[in-house]
Scaffold this motif. Structure first.
Motif, PDB file in Angstrom:
ATOM      1  N   ALA A 218      -2.758  53.750  82.997  1.00  0.00           N
ATOM      2  CA  ALA A 218      -3.907  53.469  82.136  1.00  0.00           C
ATOM      3  C   ALA A 218      -3.478  52.850  80.802  1.00  0.00           C
ATOM      4  N   ARG A 219      -2.239  53.036  80.423  1.00  0.00           N
ATOM      5  CA  ARG A 219      -1.787  52.523  79.122  1.00  0.00           C
ATOM      6  C   ARG A 219      -1.026  51.212  79.228  1.00  0.00           C
ATOM      7  N   VAL A 220      -0.548  50.885  80.411  1.00  0.00           N
ATOM      8  CA  VAL A 220       0.204  49.651  80.593  1.00  0.00           C
ATOM      9  C   VAL A 220      -0.675  48.454  80.237  1.00  0.00           C
ATOM     10  N   GLY A 221      -0.152  47.591  79.395  1.00  0.00           N
ATOM     11  CA  GLY A 221      -0.888  46.403  78.960  1.00  0.00           C
ATOM     12  C   GLY A 221      -1.476  46.508  77.575  1.00  0.00           C
ATOM     13  N   SER A 222      -1.634  47.719  77.057  1.00  0.00           N
ATOM     14  CA  SER A 222      -2.127  47.888  75.685  1.00  0.00           C
ATOM     15  C   SER A 222      -0.951  47.842  74.712  1.00  0.00           C
ATOM     16  N   THR A 223      -1.261  47.790  73.421  1.00  0.00           N
ATOM     17  CA  THR A 223      -0.205  47.729  72.409  1.00  0.00           C
ATOM     18  C   THR A 223       0.081  49.132  71.876  1.00  0.00           C
ATOM     19  N   ILE A 224       1.295  49.312  71.350  1.00  0.00           N
ATOM     20  CA  ILE A 224       1.711  50.634  70.897  1.00  0.00           C
ATOM     21  C   ILE A 224       1.060  51.023  69.576  1.00  0.00           C
ATOM     22  N   ALA A 225       0.780  50.031  68.707  1.00  0.00           N
ATOM     23  CA  ALA A 225       0.208  50.356  67.387  1.00  0.00           C
ATOM     24  C   ALA A 225      -0.666  49.226  66.869  1.00  0.00           C
ATOM     25  N   GLY A 226      -1.523  48.709  67.725  1.00  0.00           N
ATOM     26  CA  GLY A 226      -2.450  47.681  67.278  1.00  0.00           C
ATOM     27  C   GLY A 226      -1.883  46.279  67.386  1.00  0.00           C
ATOM     28  N   GLU A 227      -2.622  45.328  66.852  1.00  0.00           N
ATOM     29  CA  GLU A 227      -2.269  43.918  66.958  1.00  0.00           C
ATOM     30  C   GLU A 227      -0.904  43.634  66.324  1.00  0.00           C
ATOM     31  N   GLY A 228      -0.106  42.851  67.020  1.00  0.00           N
ATOM     32  CA  GLY A 228       1.213  42.480  66.508  1.00  0.00           C
ATOM     33  C   GLY A 228       2.318  43.416  66.916  1.00  0.00           C
ATOM     34  N   SER A 229       1.976  44.562  67.505  1.00  0.00           N
ATOM     35  CA  SER A 229       2.997  45.526  67.935  1.00  0.00           C
ATOM     36  C   SER A 229       3.335  45.282  69.407  1.00  0.00           C
ATOM     37  N   PRO A 230       4.456  45.838  69.897  1.00  0.00           N
ATOM     38  CA  PRO A 230       4.873  45.601  71.279  1.00  0.00           C
ATOM     39  C   PRO A 230       3.842  46.077  72.304  1.00  0.00           C
ATOM     40  N   THR A 231       3.823  45.388  73.430  1.00  0.00           N
ATOM     41  CA  THR A 231       2.932  45.739  74.534  1.00  0.00           C
ATOM     42  C   THR A 231       3.611  46.778  75.422  1.00  0.00           C
ATOM     43  N   ILE A 232       2.858  47.781  75.827  1.00  0.00           N
ATOM     44  CA  ILE A 232       3.387  48.828  76.688  1.00  0.00           C
ATOM     45  C   ILE A 232       3.527  48.275  78.101  1.00  0.00           C
ATOM     46  N   GLN A 233       4.693  48.472  78.698  1.00  0.00           N
ATOM     47  CA  GLN A 233       4.981  47.938  80.023  1.00  0.00           C
ATOM     48  C   GLN A 233       5.151  49.064  81.031  1.00  0.00           C
ATOM     49  N   GLY A 234       5.137  48.688  82.298  1.00  0.00           N
ATOM     50  CA  GLY A 234       5.425  49.620  83.373  1.00  0.00           C
ATOM     51  C   GLY A 234       6.754  49.274  84.019  1.00  0.00           C
ATOM     52  N   GLY A 235       6.998  49.773  85.207  1.00  0.00           N
ATOM     53  CA  GLY A 235       8.222  49.451  85.920  1.00  0.00           C
ATOM     54  C   GLY A 235       9.461  50.047  85.297  1.00  0.00           C
ATOM     55  N   ILE A 236       9.439  51.342  85.020  1.00  0.00           N
ATOM     56  CA  ILE A 236      10.573  51.989  84.365  1.00  0.00           C
ATOM     57  C   ILE A 236      11.822  51.911  85.229  1.00  0.00           C
ATOM     58  N   ALA A 237      11.671  52.065  86.540  1.00  0.00           N
ATOM     59  CA  ALA A 237      12.835  52.064  87.425  1.00  0.00           C
ATOM     60  C   ALA A 237      13.594  50.748  87.339  1.00  0.00           C
ATOM     61  N   ALA A 238      12.862  49.631  87.323  1.00  0.00           N
ATOM     62  CA  ALA A 238      13.517  48.325  87.244  1.00  0.00           C
ATOM     63  C   ALA A 238      14.262  48.164  85.931  1.00  0.00           C
ATOM     64  N   LYS A 239      13.693  48.671  84.856  1.00  0.00           N
ATOM     65  CA  LYS A 239      14.334  48.550  83.550  1.00  0.00           C
ATOM     66  C   LYS A 239      15.573  49.429  83.464  1.00  0.00           C
ATOM     67  N   LEU A 240      15.510  50.626  84.048  1.00  0.00           N
ATOM     68  CA  LEU A 240      16.682  51.483  84.040  1.00  0.00           C
ATOM     69  C   LEU A 240      17.810  50.884  84.875  1.00  0.00           C
ATOM     70  N   THR A 241      17.448  50.139  85.898  1.00  0.00           N
ATOM     71  CA  THR A 241      18.466  49.478  86.721  1.00  0.00           C
ATOM     72  C   THR A 241      19.174  48.379  85.943  1.00  0.00           C
ATOM     73  N   ASP A 242      18.461  47.751  85.006  1.00  0.00           N
ATOM     74  CA  ASP A 242      19.004  46.614  84.251  1.00  0.00           C
ATOM     75  C   ASP A 242      19.486  47.025  82.859  1.00  0.00           C
ATOM     76  N   LEU A 243      19.814  48.293  82.680  1.00  0.00           N
ATOM     77  CA  LEU A 243      20.195  48.783  81.358  1.00  0.00           C
ATOM     78  C   LEU A 243      21.423  48.083  80.797  1.00  0.00           C
TER      79      LEU A 243
END
Length: 506
Positions: A218-243
């Motif tokens: 439900a939170r993926v795609g929204s911003t962390i702290a309003g306009e100009g802040s980073p967008t919340i992403q999904g796919g944690i497993a893929a990111k942990l693989t590419d650490l």
């Protein structure tokens, strides 16, 4: 204001029903790109925190050995009767230099070695190493008539070592920053804790990017702290693989109960095998050297890892040092104390020294003595308990006494008596303490140790004139209590000398 930052229950995390399909952190939304550049082993070693410190240490050892040998050769130094004595004394000097630079963060990957603050601390550390090395070397030489110490060789070597060691630190720091700019911190979480962390990170000197991910679709795609802040992403497993290639570390900004057992186990393996995984508390302490208030609870002092303990040998050693050092400083500075006393009496009306009721260890009340720097002894006659910037009540003499911290000299008597230590949290006026304890949670924890003339909060945070400043300084005081040690006290001494030399007091 304070309850929001200090309460662990302030999170606004939303719980959703478990979906039938795999959760977002298992959904690889992005293909893992092919690796380019260095092999995984080389890249893993290169990006470890300790590699930079090891590089600096190697350069320091090589540089000092080269400089010392060259200066000795040019001046035809007859200091040593054999090569063994040269190597032995050279090693002792190097140990002192490395320890001094370690204390000021000279081997820390995150230290901004290009700044003026670090430059001054580096010079002070090497100067202190020169004094200690000289004492050790010439004391040993006094028992060996065959040794002929050359003060000029040692002095010139230290003078040449300072700019050279600063030069390659600046060069490597530029390379480190450029490399870090291509990598980011992976932040797991998107609730209130993550938002607070993002806002604190924006105000810090850290330059690396942040990527926020969450297992809540439900939170993926929204911003962390309003306009100009980073967008919340999904796919944690893929990111942990590419650490290894994309991220410098993982930061947990989410409660443990929302992570899931499988993800926790994977993060544990990541911590021990691949990349550093930070809790918010460990990140604050490692990078910003203070304790975040939202991690404090009534059981905080009972946690493992505290250096402070009733049976700690350093606790008694520190008291012995306080007694000896305060007595010596009172004797040495007595001409300055008398001169300052006369100057205050000649330039303004009222007593030169005033006493004020302060709160010490375990809530003990005592009278602290200071040189008067204001037209009013405690600045509270008009109801204002703070000294403001450009405060009209501060006298001309008092302005300089505050900048150079000379108004604190009478407190050496408090240290000698045992009411205070040379180093510790600031001894606050009892009226301030009464106000703070009603508005700032766990403020009383700062009274677990004796207050000091100087301290970690005093050298890292500017003079405070609000309750919010008191809250921010408390985070540094709690860091000092948690990491109570000789190394931290030595670092505070060097930073205090830096403050006095550059007149940053208030």
């Amino acid at each position: 204001m304070f309850a929001q930052e200090s309460s662990k229950s302030a999170q606004t995390d939303v719980f959703v029903e478990e979906p039938i399909e795999a959760p977002a952190w298992e959904n690889r939304t992005q293909p893992v790109p092919d690796r380019v550049g260095p092999t995984p082993i080389i890249g893993r070693v290169r990006d470890h925190d300790w590699t930079v410190g090891l590089l600096y240490a190697f350069c320091d050892i090589f540089c000092w050995g080269l400089v010392y040998a060259f200066v000795g050769y040019v001046r035809r130094d007859a200091f040593f009767v054999s090569a063994i004595e040269f190597v032995l004394v050279d090693c002792i000097t190097l140990i002192v230099i490395v320890q001094a630079l370690y204390i000021v963060g000279g081997y820390n990957r995150s230290t901004e070695t290009r700044g003026l603050t670090y430059t001054a601390e580096h010079i002070l550390a090497v100067a202190a190493a020169a004094v200690i090395s000289s004492l050790l070397i010439y004391s040993s030489a006094a028992y060996d008539a065959a040794m002929k110490p050359s003060r000029g060789v040692l002095l010139i070597s230290f003078v040449l070592f300072i700019p050279i060691s600063l030069l390659y630190r600046r060069f490597f720091r530029r390379t480190i920053v450029a490399s870090a700019a291509q990598r980011a911190f992976l932040v797991i979480g998107s609730g209130e804790l993550a938002t607070q962390f993002y806002q604190a990170y924006k105000q810090s000197p850290n330059q690396q990017q942040l990527e926020f991910v969450d297992n809540d679709t439900a939170r993926v795609g929204s911003t962390i702290a309003g306009e100009g802040s980073p967008t919340i992403q999904g796919g944690i497993a893929a990111k942990l693989t590419d650490l290894d290639r994309r991220y410098s570390g993982v930061i947990l900004a989410q409660s443990v109960d929302r992570l899931g057992q499988d993800l926790i186990e994977r993060l544990v393996r990541t911590q021990f095998q691949r990349t550093r995984v930070y809790t918010l508390e460990s990140f604050y302490e490692a990078h910003w050297r203070h304790v975040p208030m939202h991690t404090i609870d009534p059981f905080w002092p009972l946690q493992m890892g505290f250096q402070l303990a009733r049976i700690s040998p350093y606790h008694y050693l520190k008291r012995l040092f306080d007694v000896v050092a305060s007595a010596l400083l009172l004797v040495i500075s007595s001409p300055l104390i008398i001169s300052t006393w006369c100057l205050i009496r000649l330039t303004s009306k009222g007593p030169a020294i005033f006493g004020q009721l302060r709160v010490g260890r375990e809530g003990h009340r005592f009278t602290a003595y200071k040189f008067r720097t204001m037209t009013e002894s405690n600045g509270a006659d008009d109801g204002d308990i703070y000294t403001r910037e450009n405060d009209a009540r501060v006298t001309r003499t008092g302005k300089w006494l505050r900048k150079l911290r000379l108004d604190e000299l009478p407190q050496l008597w408090n240290v000698l008596k045992g009411d205070m230590s040379l180093i510790g949290p600031r001894a606050e006026w009892e009226k301030c303490v009464e106000r703070y304890e009603t508005k700032i949670p766990f403020y009383h924890f700062r009274h677990l140790v004796k207050p000091g003339i100087t301290g970690w909060a005093q050298v890292n945070y500017p003079y405070g004139d609000s309750e919010e400043d008191a809250l921010n300084k408390l985070q540094y005081d709690l860091y000092y209590i948690r990491h109570y040690s000789l190394k931290l006290d030595a670092m505070i001494v060097l930073k205090t000398v830096h403050t006095m030399l550059f007149g940053k007091g208030r």
